[in-house]
Design a protein around this motif. Structure first.
Motif, mmCIF file in Angstrom:
data_model
loop_
_atom_site.group_PDB
_atom_site.id
_atom_site.type_symbol
_atom_site.label_atom_id
_atom_site.label_comp_id
_atom_site.label_asym_id
_atom_site.label_seq_id
_atom_site.Cartn_x
_atom_site.Cartn_y
_atom_site.Cartn_z
ATOM 1 N N THR A 516 4.606 5.196 -10.255
ATOM 2 C CA THR A 516 3.296 5.905 -10.074
ATOM 3 C C THR A 516 3.046 7.097 -9.586
ATOM 4 O O THR A 516 2.601 7.908 -10.076
ATOM 5 N N PRO A 517 3.770 7.296 -8.219
ATOM 6 C CA PRO A 517 3.659 8.515 -7.751
ATOM 7 C C PRO A 517 4.451 9.601 -8.660
ATOM 8 O O PRO A 517 4.044 10.957 -8.801
ATOM 9 N N TYR A 518 5.105 9.275 -9.299
ATOM 10 C CA TYR A 518 5.880 10.279 -10.398
ATOM 11 C C TYR A 518 5.094 10.631 -11.372
ATOM 12 O O TYR A 518 4.897 11.646 -11.760
ATOM 13 N N LEU A 519 4.468 9.538 -11.983
ATOM 14 C CA LEU A 519 3.360 9.686 -13.104
ATOM 15 C C LEU A 519 2.177 10.496 -12.596
ATOM 16 O O LEU A 519 1.852 11.568 -13.313
ATOM 17 N N LEU A 625 10.217 14.081 -8.886
ATOM 18 C CA LEU A 625 11.215 13.017 -8.389
ATOM 19 C C LEU A 625 11.215 12.692 -6.938
ATOM 20 O O LEU A 625 11.490 11.394 -6.819
ATOM 21 N N LEU A 626 10.982 13.434 -5.871
ATOM 22 C CA LEU A 626 11.018 12.916 -4.638
ATOM 23 C C LEU A 626 10.184 11.948 -4.273
ATOM 24 O O LEU A 626 10.349 10.930 -3.330
ATOM 25 N N PRO A 627 8.851 11.919 -4.827
ATOM 26 C CA PRO A 627 7.938 11.046 -4.547
ATOM 27 C C PRO A 627 8.569 9.352 -5.021
ATOM 28 O O PRO A 627 7.964 8.484 -4.151
ATOM 29 N N GLY A 688 0.425 18.948 0.872
ATOM 30 C CA GLY A 688 -0.150 18.076 1.395
ATOM 31 C C GLY A 688 0.565 16.625 1.784
ATOM 32 O O GLY A 688 1.927 16.608 1.459
ATOM 33 N N LYS A 689 0.005 15.769 2.330
ATOM 34 C CA LYS A 689 0.371 14.698 2.946
ATOM 35 C C LYS A 689 1.158 13.624 2.053
ATOM 36 O O LYS A 689 1.851 12.728 2.670
ATOM 37 N N ARG A 690 1.014 13.778 0.557
ATOM 38 C CA ARG A 690 1.526 12.735 -0.418
ATOM 39 C C ARG A 690 2.910 13.112 -0.260
ATOM 40 O O ARG A 690 3.763 12.100 -0.712
ATOM 41 N N PHE A 691 3.452 14.026 0.267
ATOM 42 C CA PHE A 691 4.919 14.119 0.356
ATOM 43 C C PHE A 691 5.654 13.984 1.666
ATOM 44 O O PHE A 691 6.847 14.180 1.823
#
Length: 724
Positions: A516-519, A625-627, A688-691
């Motif tokens: 999901t985070p990739y998408l 990719l990294l998420p 941002g914080k998502r990473f």
């Protein structure tokens, strides 16, 4: 109980006097893996029976013993030689891959493979007729061994193939030479380039086997072959023409073009290497054999081959998880005949189980039956086989199958209240010992079990779409699940030829949580104005089977949106909310491939993409990719999945994550955990914080997680396990 094949062999051996109390009978006991004897007509029978194994594979000691057997045969030549297997699984499953994976240099590979070449070349040059008798499965090195014989006889049901290309290799024991000499070289190359198995009748048509023989007639057929009464196959005039240099060059260009579409040579070098072999050396057996050995040694040392061999063992590890002592499931009842439920029911029927299918809308049940019929046609099943498969799928508009089934699978929409209503109606009617399973893709089982009187029988069986193509099933447990229920669920996945990924319940489980985070990052990039085609190109260049934008359309934008919202609600995550325009698309019914329009327009099952577009930003790959890697690490740290190997396997078999990279965690290890963490920190500062990197990337974080795991294990030991 003795295998039928072994019973047949034993009867034949006694009839032929193969193991009478004479000198030859003593000789059969000299080796661990081979048994050599002679019948009253002076035909030698060499039986392959690998010790301590259910199947035959070619290992170093197997070939050494074969070499010793050839010494005996050369010292006292028989009228002829028949080679066959005593294993019910088949003649030989190929080379012992575990031995190959231990070799560390090209020179070491060439040295060991050269010794193997010497053995099979001796077999090929024996001064009397040789016959390989094939049954079951004959693959890779096993087929190469059979090709060294003058004749190949096949018992009906035999399948042959060269699957080496799936390991980043090509045949290395003379197979590229002998197969292209024996069969139509184009057909032979296609067989090696695809890695697909060839059934008995097609193998006969191609000339790979010389005759199909019923088991009871094998001895007579061997005698006929030794007398020369069976015609030997060859590629004929067409083969000779296609082996000329101009023909090879023309055909090689076409092969490269077709191969590159499915296996880009920068990621998968083996197809090009195989084509090069035939183009440069076809027709010159000595040069081609020499070049084959050198090419095989080079390929084996590539990262691609090492990683694909790793994937082979990951698949094997998952298959072993299905080998439990649980009773097999005989009757499956599926509640919900939507796209997933209908396909699950159809696949179970296709795999031989009795299936009943309930839905409140009869048209959906009828559609599921139609799709199963189409699957049978696609899989080339005969009319009789198709009829039997369809007979196993029973439309059940009264939902009566709940009371008779060993396993009830709920596959209704991803809404807690709908699923709990199904359980409320089904639970009182379940037979004793029956399992209740949910195909939820993301809802924690603690939530779904809340209204169950007996939550110990509820297990997650999350299939992936399309069911007939995607091999993974997430088998999801929770702290109240009975151990025997979990074991039976894992065994069930083996019954239907799927691979289980055992997980503990968590929002999104593993695959959807990582995917999901990739998408969603792709959606953010689209919102920034990056072309969809550019985003997909970045992922495909990395090795993904398709880009995230196309994948979102394939999955369904409504499902992507639902899972994304659920993960944001249930996880402590800063994953971005979906753009407003994406919600509008879903509200308008533009859901992707299934509606003909989503992020792309779809025509004839394919997305319409622009040929020219602006490039994606330089950091696009890491942003995508990294998420995904970060989520995998979080699942490992939280013990959603047991180890990195299973996490890699789940992502490869559940999402198609670039197999030649060995899985996301294998890629991260090769790249370096510190590098991944530092790049996530850099992206966090910029976007941002998502990473924010998961604590598991640092050595300190991993140590802390291991200490917590140890404490939990100690607690479990003290408390015991009520569920067991």
């Amino acid at each position: 109980m003795t295998d039928p094949i072994l019973q047949t062999l034993s009867a034949r051996e006694m009839e032929l006097g193969a193991f009478s109390a004479d000198k030859s009978a003593e000789e059969t006991q000299r080796w661990r893996h081979w048994r050599l004897s002679r019948d009253h007509k002076d035909v030698a029978w060499l039986l392959f029976d690998m010790a301590d194994s259910n199947t035959n594979v070619l290992s170093g000691d197997v070939l050494e013993e074969l070499n010793e057997a050839l010494d005996d045969l050369e010292e006292k030549p028989p009228r002829g030689l028949a080679i066959r297997s005593r294993k019910s699984a088949g003649f030989c499953m190929g080379a012992d891959i575990s031995q190959f994976s231990k070799l560390t240099s090209e020179e070491e590979v060439k040295e060991q493979l050269g010794r193997a070449h010497d053995v099979v070349d001796r077999l090929e040059s024996l001064p009397f007729r040789t016959v390989a008798v094939l049954h079951g499965t004959t693959l890779g090195g096993g087929l190469e061994l059979a090709l060294c014989c003058d004749y190949r006889l096949a018992v009906p049901g035999t399948k042959v193939g060269f699957p080496e290309i799936q390991l980043g290799l090509h045949p290395g024991l003379g197979g590229t030479v002998r197969l292209t000499e024996l069969a139509d070289p184009i057909e032979a190359m296609t067989m090696m380039l695809t890695g697909k198995m060839t059934p008995d009748k097609k193998a006969r048509k191609l000339g790979i086997v010389d005759a199909l023989v019923e088991e009871r007639h094998v001895a007579a057929a061997v005698e006929a072959a030794i007398k020369g009464d069976i015609d030997q196959s060859n590629s004929g005039l067409r083969g000779k023409v296609l082996t000329t240099s101009p023909a090879r060059q023309l055909e090689a260009r076409q092969m490269r073009s077709k191969s590159a579409k499915k296996a880009p040579p920068e990621h998968y070098p083996a197809p090009d290497a195989l084509i090069d072999l035939w183009e440069k050396h076809g027709g010159d057996r000595d040069e081609m054999k020499k070049a084959e050995l050198e090419s095989f040694a080079r390929l084996l040392m590539t990262d691609t081959a090492r990683n694909l061999i790793r994937v082979f063992f990951l698949r094997d590890k998952m298959k072993r998880l299905t080998k439990t002592k649980a009773d097999p499931v005989k009757h499956v009842h599926v509640v919900g005949a939507g796209e997933m439920g209908g396909d699950i029911a159809g696949w179970c029927a296709y795999q031989g189980l009795t299936v009943s299918l309930f839905d409140m809308e009869p048209d959906k049940v009828a559609e599921a039956v139609g799709k199963l019929s189409a699957l049978c046609k696609k899989k080339h099943r005969s009319e009789a086989e198709t009829r039997d498969i369809l007979d196993r799928l029973t439309p059940d508009l009264a939902n009566d199958g709940v009371e008779r089934a060993d396993l009830v699978i709920e596959a209704v929409p991803e809404k807690v209240d709908i699923k709990q209503k199904v359980y409320e109606e089904a639970e009182p009617r379940l037979r004793k010992g029956a399992i209740l399973a949910t195909n939820t893709s993301s809802i924690p089982l603690e939530t779904l079990r809340e209204k169950l009187k007996d939550p110990t029988r509820l297990v997650g069986l999350h299939f992936f779409n399309p069911v007939a193509s995607m091999p993974l099933v997430e088998v999801v447990s929770h702290d109240k699940l009975k151990r025997d229920v979990l074991d039976r669920a894992k065994a069930f996945t083996g019954q239907i030829d799927r691979l289980p990924a055992p997980l503990t319940t968590a929002p999104g489980f593993l695959v959807n949580r990582a995917l999901t985070p990739y998408l969603m990052e792709a959606m953010v990039m689209l919102d920034e104005g990056v072309p969809a085609e550019a985003i997909d190109e970045v992922a495909e260049n990395f090795g993904m089977p398709m880009g995230p934008v196309e994948l979102a359309d394939q999955v369904g934008l409504d499902i992507c949106l639902s899972v994304g919202d659920m993960l944001r609600d249930r996880l402590d995550t800063d994953m971005p909310a979906a753009p407003d325009w994406l919600r509008e698309k879903v509200d308008d019914g533009n859901l992707g491939k299934k509606t003909g329009e989503g992020l792309y327009e779809w025509k004839n099952g394919k997305p319409e993409k622009k040929d020219k577009f602006d490039s994606a930003p330089e950091d696009a790959l890491d942003r995508l990719l990294l998420p995904m890697l970060n989520a995998c690490m979080a699942c490992l740290r939280e013990e959603v999945i047991d180890d990195e190997e299973l996490a890699d396997a789940a992502m490869i078999f559940g999402t198609g994550f670039a197999p030649f990279r060995g899985g996301p965690m294998n890629y991260a290890r090769n790249r370096g955990f510190d590098d991944v963490r530092q790049q996530l920190e850099s992206l966090q500062k910029q976007y941002g914080k998502r990473f924010a990197p998961d604590p598991g990337w640092s050595e300190e974080g991993r140590s802390r997680a291991e200490e917590e795991t140890g404490a939990k294990d100690q607690g479990r030991k003290k408390e015991g396990s009520a569920s067991e």
